[in-house]
Structures are given as structure tokens and as C-alpha cells.
Enzyme design. Structure first.
Site, PDB file in Angstrom:
ATOM      1  N   GLY A  16       2.477   4.967 -12.497  1.00 13.88           N
ATOM      2  CA  GLY A  16       2.632   5.542 -11.167  1.00 13.88           C
ATOM      3  C   GLY A  16       4.065   5.944 -10.914  1.00 13.88           C
ATOM      4  O   GLY A  16       4.998   5.365 -11.478  1.00 13.88           O
ATOM      5  N   GLY A  18       6.733   7.634  -7.650  1.00 18.08           N
ATOM      6  CA  GLY A  18       6.964   8.128  -6.298  1.00 18.08           C
ATOM      7  C   GLY A  18       8.409   8.539  -6.141  1.00 18.08           C
ATOM      8  O   GLY A  18       9.179   8.548  -7.106  1.00 18.08           O
ATOM      9  N   MET A  20      10.795   7.008  -4.675  1.00 19.07           N
ATOM     10  CA  MET A  20      11.770   5.921  -4.677  1.00 19.07           C
ATOM     11  C   MET A  20      11.658   5.011  -5.886  1.00 19.07           C
ATOM     12  O   MET A  20      12.546   4.194  -6.116  1.00 19.07           O
ATOM     13  CB  MET A  20      11.595   5.062  -3.412  1.00 19.07           C
ATOM     14  CG  MET A  20      11.753   5.822  -2.121  1.00 19.07           C
ATOM     15  SD  MET A  20      13.329   6.661  -2.018  1.00 19.07           S
ATOM     16  CE  MET A  20      14.423   5.294  -2.285  1.00 19.07           C
ATOM     17  N   VAL A  23       6.436   2.956 -11.498  1.00 17.24           N
ATOM     18  CA  VAL A  23       5.720   1.737 -11.847  1.00 17.24           C
ATOM     19  C   VAL A  23       5.217   1.858 -13.281  1.00 17.24           C
ATOM     20  O   VAL A  23       4.628   2.880 -13.664  1.00 17.24           O
ATOM     21  CB  VAL A  23       4.533   1.491 -10.898  1.00 17.24           C
ATOM     22  CG1 VAL A  23       3.842   0.170 -11.237  1.00 17.24           C
ATOM     23  CG2 VAL A  23       5.004   1.473  -9.447  1.00 17.24           C
ATOM     24  N   LYS A  38       7.747  -2.486 -11.327  1.00 17.48           N
ATOM     25  CA  LYS A  38       8.265  -1.385 -10.513  1.00 17.48           C
ATOM     26  C   LYS A  38       9.772  -1.338 -10.630  1.00 17.48           C
ATOM     27  O   LYS A  38      10.464  -2.346 -10.380  1.00 17.48           O
ATOM     28  CB  LYS A  38       7.851  -1.561  -9.052  1.00 17.48           C
ATOM     29  CG  LYS A  38       8.507  -0.553  -8.110  1.00 17.48           C
ATOM     30  CD  LYS A  38       7.931  -0.617  -6.709  1.00 17.48           C
ATOM     31  CE  LYS A  38       6.587   0.043  -6.653  1.00 17.48           C
ATOM     32  NZ  LYS A  38       6.104   0.234  -5.270  1.00 17.48           N
ATOM     33  N   ASP A 132       4.663   0.839   6.001  1.00 12.26           N
ATOM     34  CA  ASP A 132       4.344   1.972   5.130  1.00 12.26           C
ATOM     35  C   ASP A 132       2.918   1.864   4.605  1.00 12.26           C
ATOM     36  O   ASP A 132       2.662   2.018   3.415  1.00 12.26           O
ATOM     37  CB  ASP A 132       5.348   2.051   3.969  1.00 12.26           C
ATOM     38  CG  ASP A 132       5.310   3.399   3.259  1.00 12.26           C
ATOM     39  OD1 ASP A 132       4.827   4.380   3.860  1.00 12.26           O
ATOM     40  OD2 ASP A 132       5.759   3.476   2.102  1.00 12.26           O
TER      41      ASP A 132
END
Length: 329
Positions: A16, A18, A20, A23, A38, A132
């Protein structure tokens, strides 16, 4: 990164990514188990304020023992990188599931929302607000039987928008991540409590049922305006077959003022379960756990803050750039 060793974990593959963090699936070399590792953006590790808050919030998240919160095994810094080692959850996140299946049956949405709500209320009991809640932070794994076809985990407690805003990484008018689920008080920079998670969960539930978030606009400024001033379109305008009582439950979850929302996430999803069971059902007192007495749960109290200003009256009409977007089906 494949094959690289970081703080006792050997990276195997990326699972994964994103804005920021990234992962990875990794191997815990000490305990010989698979974990989700992460790694945060390197510029965050160079900020002392963020490192301290990251360490504190990660410890708080790790202390919450709850079946619907991804367990945090370890958090720290190695080779200039901040990292979190968590349980590896096979399956997919809710974002990928919605992209693949589209709108869900009411029963499935209620099952998933109830598990997320349980996790959020447990965090609120530890004075931790997620801030979030979104489909990408909800992991959906295989359940135990036909009555529980999925097991849901909530993740990303150690990286909140409050943490980021203290670092200088964000500035006035900027948010990290998607704006589709952000509560009005977060946009206004007001103090937040668990009721901002009620709003975000309401947006997620709306998307699970409607196939899209409650507000869809052409740009970020228009979306911020909508969260603060525009009422969400009734779910029945998109899913006429859903019981009308669901509209009332969602409208309360998506109220602009925290004082007008449900007092807890489980109170919201309990009302949603009753409303979704048939047209004669509607919102009412929160239901208790199956097979037992209702659990007394006081509404979340707002954090201390300045005295509210006088009522400014109705919101101004939206400018042209904030008008709703209507797309052809």
C-alpha cells in the site's frame, strides 16, 4: 526496498502507498512472523515535534486491546525513518472493496459500520480521536461464519491530522489526505472530540450505501464549503429502495454542529441498524449488545474551549464555484 532490513524487519513486498507513508509486507526476524510495516515520509522524521507526538500516539494506540483495531507491535525510528509494525491483515481495504463492488446492501454496510464504531468508541474511551476515518483506513478480512462474513479492522491511529498540523508539514487551508470525510469543526480549526469521528463514519456509511460520498464537488475549496454549509442530499435520492428512516439517522450523523450529532459511534450505528431493518423502524434510544442489556454510555463531552459566539444566523448562499456537481450516470 525488497530484501532491505529495517529495525529487525525484512521487507518482502509493497502492499500500500499514500501521500504520507508506504506500507510493506515484512518478516519479523525475531519472532518469525509476517507483519505490516509502515514507513513514514522521511521529512516527518526530521521534525522533533512530530516525532514526539508520533511516539506518544503510537503508544496509546498500542495500548488499546480491541478486536477491531489493528494491533501495533512496535513503533520507532531507524536509519532516519519512522516506522510502525502492525499485524498483517490479509484481505483488502474498504476503498478497494467499494471500487470493486459499488454500493452495498444495507445489511453489509451496517455490519461493517458497527465494527468500526466499536473500535472508534474504544479509542475515545482512551481519549484518542482518530480524525481520519475513511475507507482506506478500514481493512476487511474474512469473517468466521455465514453470520459474520467479514471481520473489520480500523488502522492508522498513530498518524493523525492533529499530529501533522503541529509539524509545519501542513499550513492554513491545507489538509493531508482526502477531504471527502472531514468534519466541519476540523475545517474550521476548532477543538475536536470523538464526535468528529461520528461525522466521518457517517460519510463512510453514506458512501457504502450510495456508491459515493455525500458531497461531490469540482475542487477542494468547494468541497470544504459543502462540508461546512451544505446539507447532505438524502440517501433516498440515490437509493429509493432503502428505508426512509435511514435518511434521518444519517442526517443526524452528518449534522454541522457536533452537539446535534449522535453522542457516540455505536449510538449512531445502533440507530442505523434499526432504521435499516424496515420502513417502520426509525432512530431512537441506542440498542445494547445482542443478547444482553443495553450498555449505558454517556454522550461524549466536548473539550474545554472558548465560549461560543452569538448565533450568526443562516449560512450565506454558496458562491458559484461551490455549487453541487451533477454527473450523468
Amino acid at each position: 526496498m525488497r530484501g532491505k532490513r529495517i529495525a529487525g524487519y525484512q521487507v518482502e513486498s509493497e502492499i500500500g502507498r499514500g501521500g504520507m507513508a508506504v506500507v510493506y509486507r515484512a518478516r519479523d526476524l525475531n519472532l518469525d512472523r509476517t507483519v505490516a510495516l509502515k514507513l513514514l515520509a522521511p521529512e516527518l522524521a526530521r521534525n522533533d515535534t512530530f516525532r514526539k507526538r508520533f511516539a506518544f500516539e503510537s503508544r496509546v494506540a498500542a495500548a488499546i486491546d480491541h478486536p477491531h483495531i489493528v494491533p501495533v507491535f512496535e513503533a520507532g525510528e531507524a536509519e532516519g525513518l519512522l516506522y510502525i509494525a502492525m499485524r498483517y491483515v490479509p484481505g483488502q481495504d474498504l476503498r478497494a472493496l467499494l471500487d470493486r463492488t459499488g454500493p452495498m446492501p444495507v445489511e453489509a454496510a451496517v455490519r461493517i459500520a458497527g465494527q468500526v464504531a466499536s473500535a472508534l468508541d474504544a479509542a475515545h474511551d482512551h481519549d484518542l480521536v482518530h480524525r481520519d476515518v475513511k475507507p482506506g483506513n478500514i481493512l476487511v478480512a474474512r469473517g468466521t461464519d455465514s453470520e459474520h462474513p467479514e471481520h473489520v479492522y480500523l488502522t492508522d491511529f498513530g498518524l493523525t491530522k492533529k499530529s501533522l498540523s503541529l509539524t509545519g508539514f501542513t499550513s492554513v487551508g491545507q489538509f493531508v489526505g482526502t477531504l471527502d470525510y472531514v468534519a466541519p469543526e476540523q475545517i474550521a480549526g476548532k477543538p475536536v472530540d470523538g464526535r468528529c469521528d461520528v461525522y466521518s463514519l457517517g460519510c463512510v456509511v453514506y458512501e457504502m450505501l450510495a456508491g459515493g460520498p455525500p458531497f461531490e464537488r469540482e475542487d477542494d475549496m468547494a468541497l470544504l464549503w459543502a462540508h461546512q454549509y451544505d446539507p447532505a442530499p438524502p440517501l433516498s435520492s440515490r437509493r429509493p429502495e432503502v428505508p426512509a428512516a435511514v435518511d434521518e439517522v444519517l442526517a443526524k450523523a452528518l449534522a454541522k454542529s457536533p452537539d446535534d450529532r449522535w453522542g457516540s459511534c455505536l449510538e449512531f450505528t445502533s440507530a442505523l441498524r434499526r432504521a435499516g431493518s424496515g420502513p417502520e423502524s426509525g432512530p431512537g434510544p441506542a440498542a445494547g449488545p445482542p443478547g444482553g442489556a443495553a450498555e449505558a454510555r454517556p454522550p461524549l463531552a466536548p473539550r474545554p474551549g472558548p465560549e461560543p459566539a452569538a448565533d450568526p444566523g443562516p449560512p450565506p448562499p454558496p458562491p458559484r464555484w461551490a455549487a453541487p456537481v451533477f454527473r450523468e450516470p
